[in-house]
Write a protein that holds these residues in place. Structure first.
Motif, mmCIF file in Angstrom:
data_model
loop_
_atom_site.group_PDB
_atom_site.id
_atom_site.type_symbol
_atom_site.label_atom_id
_atom_site.label_comp_id
_atom_site.label_asym_id
_atom_site.label_seq_id
_atom_site.Cartn_x
_atom_site.Cartn_y
_atom_site.Cartn_z
ATOM 1 N N LYS A 48 0.841 -1.208 0.000
ATOM 2 C CA LYS A 48 0.000 0.000 0.000
ATOM 3 C C LYS A 48 0.871 1.251 0.000
ATOM 4 O O LYS A 48 0.583 2.223 -0.693
ATOM 5 N N GLU A 51 2.229 1.498 -3.430
ATOM 6 C CA GLU A 51 1.220 1.991 -4.365
ATOM 7 C C GLU A 51 1.181 3.520 -4.364
ATOM 8 O O GLU A 51 1.156 4.150 -5.431
ATOM 9 N N ASN A 65 -2.055 1.221 -11.752
ATOM 10 C CA ASN A 65 -1.804 -0.181 -11.411
ATOM 11 C C ASN A 65 -0.761 -0.837 -12.308
ATOM 12 O O ASN A 65 -0.809 -2.040 -12.554
ATOM 13 N N TYR A 126 4.968 -3.494 -4.247
ATOM 14 C CA TYR A 126 3.653 -3.243 -4.852
ATOM 15 C C TYR A 126 3.538 -3.910 -6.225
ATOM 16 O O TYR A 126 2.580 -4.641 -6.494
#
Length: 137
Positions: A48, A51, A65, A126
């Motif tokens: 996270k 990200e 993504n 990630y």
């Protein structure tokens, strides 16, 4: 050139520009579209953080993504970047130094300014979690 001819020339020029923008531009390739569909799993705490860092430093080229962007940059959720071919260190080296284009026709990747090694490690976590969720081991 008299005034009438000047007005006609301007009207023709505007019409040509509108025609090009309305019809001719459709022949141009669409850029920026995601290159792969990415399944986003439940992310670990480190992923996270990665990200958020990816979104800050990488997504403008590699897309949301890590799905890549047509005409811009490749997807990182792709078998080319599986750990056995591009280990975690390759992400660190690419972000630090940039990388010469060798798998994709997007051109060379410049170094990513303003990221620390620790941040790149979190970004890599990630990307690896995205890859595993999408069948790339």
């Amino acid at each position: 050139m008299n005034r009438r001819n000047l007005v006609i020339a301007c009207v023709l020029l505007v019409a040509a520009v509108l025609f090009y923008r309305g019809f001719g531009a459709q022949d141009q390739p669409v850029t920026g579209a995601a290159l792969v569909n990415v399944i986003v799993p439940e992310l670990s705490g480190t992923a996270k953080e990665g990200e958020a860092l990816f979104n800050r430093s990488c997504a403008s080229c590699h897309g949301t993504n890590a799905a890549g962007q047509d005409g811009v940059a490749p997807p990182l959720v792709h078998k080319i970047y599986e750990p056995g071919h591009h280990g975690d260190a390759s992400f660190l080296i690419a972000a630090r130094n940039g990388v010469r284009a060798h798998h994709w026709p997007f051109g060379n990747m410049p170094p990513v300014e303003g990221t620390t090694d620790t941040e790149i490690e979190k970004i890599t976590v990630y990307v690896r979690e995205l890859q595993r969720a999408n069948g790339i081991h």
